[in-house]
Design a protein around this motif. Structure first.
Motif, PDB file in Angstrom:
ATOM      1  N   LEU A   6      29.171   5.791  23.462  1.00  0.00           N
ATOM      2  CA  LEU A   6      29.658   6.145  24.696  1.00  0.00           C
ATOM      3  C   LEU A   6      28.610   8.309  24.293  1.00  0.00           C
ATOM      4  O   LEU A   6      28.024   8.478  25.018  1.00  0.00           O
ATOM      5  N   ALA A   9      25.639   8.428  22.949  1.00  0.00           N
ATOM      6  CA  ALA A   9      24.470   8.501  23.339  1.00  0.00           C
ATOM      7  C   ALA A   9      24.565  10.188  24.676  1.00  0.00           C
ATOM      8  O   ALA A   9      23.255   9.981  24.828  1.00  0.00           O
ATOM      9  N   PHE A  26      24.224   6.509  33.940  1.00  0.00           N
ATOM     10  CA  PHE A  26      24.456   5.885  32.000  1.00  0.00           C
ATOM     11  C   PHE A  26      25.637   5.371  32.077  1.00  0.00           C
ATOM     12  O   PHE A  26      25.822   4.648  31.639  1.00  0.00           O
ATOM     13  N   TYR A  30      26.987   2.000  31.476  1.00  0.00           N
ATOM     14  CA  TYR A  30      27.246   1.801  30.382  1.00  0.00           C
ATOM     15  C   TYR A  30      29.203   1.104  29.788  1.00  0.00           C
ATOM     16  O   TYR A  30      29.187   0.610  29.272  1.00  0.00           O
ATOM     17  N   GLU A  34      29.478  -2.874  28.744  1.00  0.00           N
ATOM     18  CA  GLU A  34      30.662  -2.818  27.763  1.00  0.00           C
ATOM     19  C   GLU A  34      31.525  -3.623  28.309  1.00  0.00           C
ATOM     20  O   GLU A  34      32.588  -4.193  26.833  1.00  0.00           O
ATOM     21  N   GLU A 159      17.198   7.088  28.820  1.00  0.00           N
ATOM     22  CA  GLU A 159      18.102   6.934  28.255  1.00  0.00           C
ATOM     23  C   GLU A 159      18.018   6.447  26.386  1.00  0.00           C
ATOM     24  O   GLU A 159      16.980   5.936  26.123  1.00  0.00           O
ATOM     25  N   LEU A 162      20.450   0.811  23.109  1.00  0.00           N
ATOM     26  CA  LEU A 162      21.220   0.917  22.141  1.00  0.00           C
ATOM     27  C   LEU A 162      21.337  -0.203  21.193  1.00  0.00           C
ATOM     28  O   LEU A 162      20.797  -1.782  21.689  1.00  0.00           O
ATOM     29  N   LEU A 167      26.638  -0.954  20.487  1.00  0.00           N
ATOM     30  CA  LEU A 167      25.926  -0.265  21.344  1.00  0.00           C
ATOM     31  C   LEU A 167      26.105   1.061  21.163  1.00  0.00           C
ATOM     32  O   LEU A 167      26.414   1.943  22.058  1.00  0.00           O
ATOM     33  N   ARG A 316      20.800  -6.345  31.788  1.00  0.00           N
ATOM     34  CA  ARG A 316      21.415  -5.953  30.649  1.00  0.00           C
ATOM     35  C   ARG A 316      19.910  -6.375  30.398  1.00  0.00           C
ATOM     36  O   ARG A 316      18.797  -7.596  30.717  1.00  0.00           O
ATOM     37  N   ILE A 334      19.767  -0.926  29.317  1.00  0.00           N
ATOM     38  CA  ILE A 334      20.150  -0.648  30.715  1.00  0.00           C
ATOM     39  C   ILE A 334      18.876   0.061  31.525  1.00  0.00           C
ATOM     40  O   ILE A 334      18.572   0.363  31.594  1.00  0.00           O
TER      41      ILE A 334
END
Length: 461
Positions: A6, A9, A26, A30, A34, A159, A162, A167, A316, A334
C-alpha cells in the motif's frame, strides 16, 4: 502479501498527481482486498427485487417536472476508449447516426432540450486522460454548449494495477501506461468531489444530476423523471428495466437478505455456482441501466461525513497487465460500480423504464442496430424505434470498428428482420434488405451480399 504494497501504491499515485481523496478511496479498497474481501454477493444472501414503480404509470405535474429539470445537470461518463472494438480514442467519437457521433447526438439533444424547456441543463462529462483532449476538441463545434461558471468536463482518477501474488504495484517497462487502470465508474463520486465540480454545481443552483454512459443514447433529459425524483425526496435513484433473454448477464438489482436494502450485483460479484440463478430473468427481473439520479446536496453531505470516501462495495477484477497478452503478469484491478451507491443512501429509489432509455453500444452488433433504419431520430435528437429491434449477432470478422466499416460500408435495412445472424466474412453492397430470422452461413473465404439483395432465413435471395 508485501507489507509495503500500500505504501508503494500511495507513493506511485502521489508522484503521478492523483488527488489525495482518490488515494484515500484506493487505500480503503486496498485494505478490504488485503483482508481477503472479494466483493462477491452470494445468492443465499439476497432475495429478488420483484416490484418497482413504472415510468409509464407516473402522473407527474408538468410544472413540477419543469422546475425539477431546471435544477438538473446532465453528467455523462466518457472515459471509455472502445478498446473491445479496436478503438484507441473516446468511444463517443464513433459515428453512430449518419455522420453524427455519439457526442454529436448528446450535445444536440441537450441543446434541443434547453430550447424546448428553458432549463439551463449543463452538460458535464467525466473524461479520462486519454479521452479528454479529443472530446473537448470535438465539442468546440458547439460554442453555446458550455454553461457559465461550470466546466464541460472533469477527470476520472487512475490507480495502479497490483500484482496478484503480493499486491504491490506492477511494473511493466515495455508500456508503463499499462501499469495504470481506471477505478471503475464508482469513481464518479470521488472525481466529482475531488475536482471541485460537485461544489460548483451546487453553487450554481443545481440540486439534481442525471447520470448515464455516453454510449447510451436512450438516456436523454426527461422532465417527467426529474419531477418524479424530486417528488420522492430520495437521495439517489436508479433506472431499471425488465430483463429479456439478451440480459442474462450484467448487473441486476437484488435485496440484501439481512436488512432488505436494495443492492447492485454485477457479474464480477456473482459466484460461479450462482451463475444460473443470477441469470434467471424470471427470478431476478430487473437489470441496472446505469442511468442514475443524484440529489447533489445529499451526495455532498455524505461525502463530507466520510471525508470524501464513499463506502462502496469492492469489485475485485483479475486480469493480466497487458490485456492482449494472456501470458503477461497476473494483476488485480480494484474497481467499484457507481450504481452500487444505491446501498449507501437511506431511502434510495428505483424506477422501471422501458428499453427506449437503454440503447448501449458494447459491440459492433449493437452499432449496426443503432445505425439501421430500425431507429429514427426525432427533431429533439431522441432515437425512437420504428419497429421491434431484431437480435443482431455478427461473427468475429466484424469485431473491430475498422473491420466492421470495411464490410458494412452501407447499412442494410433491418426493419423487416426479427433476428439477423452473420457467420463468416461477408461484405455488403448497397440497398440490402434483411427479413425474418435471417442468417448468412459461413462461406469459404470472403463472400459478398450484392447490391439490392434480400437476406432471409435461407441466406441471400
Amino acid at each position: 502479501m508485501s507489507a509495503d504494497g500500500l505504501a508503494r501504491a500511495r507513493h506511485k499515485m502521489q508522484s503521478a498527481g492523483v488527488a489525495p481523496t482518490a488515494i484515500d478511496v484506493f487505500a480503503r479498497f486496498y485494505g478490504l482486498l488485503e483482508s481477503g474481501e472479494t466483493g462477491t454477493i452470494a445468492e443465499s444472501d439476497v432475495t429478488p427485487l420483484t416490484e418497482a414503480p413504472r415510468l409509464a404509470d407516473l402522473d407527474v405535474d408538468e410544472d413540477a417536472g419543469r422546475q425539477a429539470l431546471a435544477q438538473t445537470a446532465v453528467i455523462k461518463l466518457n472515459g471509455g476508449l472502445g478498446t473491445s472494438m479496436g478503438m484507441d480514442r473516446a468511444k463517443s467519437l464513433l459515428r453512430v447516426r449518419g455522420d453524427r457521433t455519439f457526442l454529436d447526438v448528446i450535445a444536440q439533444g441537450v441543446l434541443a432540450a434547453r430550447a424546448a424547456t428553458g432549463a439551463r441543463l449543463p452538460l458535464v462529462l467525466m473524461n479520462s486522460f486519454r479521452t479528454q483532449d479529443d472530446t473537448l476538441a470535438a465539442l468546440a463545434a458547439y460554442p453555446g454548449l458550455a454553461t457559465d461558471g461550470l466546466p464541460l468536463d472533469f477527470l476520472q482518477n487512475r490507480e495502479p494495477k497490483l500484482r496478484a501474488d503480493d499486491l504491490t504495484p506492477v511494473e511493466w517497462p515495455a508500456d508503463p501506461g499499462l501499469e495504470w487502470c481506471p477505478p471503475g465508474h464508482g469513481d464518479l463520486y470521488t472525481a466529482l468531489h475531488a475536482s471541485g465540480t460537485l461544489g460548483r454545481l451546487l453553487d450554481a443552483g443545481f440540486r439534481y444530476a442525471s447520470v448515464s454512459n455516453s454510449d447510451n443514447l436512450g438516456a436523454t433529459p426527461d422532465a417527467r423523471i426529474a419531477g418524479w425524483f424530486a417528488g420522492t425526496g430520495a437521495p439517489f435513484a436508479a433506472e431499471v428495466a425488465r430483463r429479456t433473454p439478451a440480459d442474462r448477464k450484467g448487473g441486476h438489482l437484488v435485496r440484501r437478505a439481512t436488512d432488505g436494502r436494495i443492492v447492485l450485483r454485477e457479474t464480477a460479484q456473482t459466484l460461479p455456482q450462482d451463475a444460473d440463478a443470477a441469470a434467471d430473468i424470471t427470478k431476478h427481473p430487473y437489470f441496472n441501466t446505469n442511468n442514475l439520479w443524484l440529489d447533489l446536496r445529499a451526495l455532498a453531505d455524505e461525502l463530507d461525513r466520510t471525508g470524501g470516501v464513499l463506502h462502496l462495495p469492492l469489485i475485485r477484477n483479475d486480469k493480466t497487465v497487458d490485456p492482449t497478452d494472456a501470458s503477461s503478469t497476473p494483476v488485480v484491478q480494484i474497481e467499484s460500480a457507481m450504481g452500487a451507491a444505491i446501498e449507501v443512501f437511506d431511502g434510495a429509489a428505483v424506477l422501471e423504464v422501458d428499453r427506449s432509455r437503454f440503447l448501449p453500444v458494447k459491440t459492433t452488433s449493437d452499432l449496426l442496430l443503432l445505425r439501421s433504419d430500425v431507429y429514427r431520430s426525432t427533431p429533439e435528437h431522441r432515437l425512437v424505434a420504428e419497429v421491434p429491434a431484431p437480435l443482431v449477432t455478427l461473427s468475429g470478422a466484424y469485431k473491430t470498428v475498422a473491420a466492421f466499416d470495411a464490410r458494412l460500408p452501407h447499412t442494410p435495412s433491418l426493419r423487416e428482420a426479427t433476428s439477423f445472424t452473420v457467420d463468416g466474412d461477408w461484405t455488403f453492397g448497397r440497398d440490402v434488405t434483411v427479413t425474418g430470422d435471417a442468417r448468412l452461413a459461413d462461406a469459404s473465404g470472403t463472400a459478398r451480399v450484392p447490391d439490392g439483395a434480400r437476406v432471409g432465413p435461407d441466406g441471400v435471395a
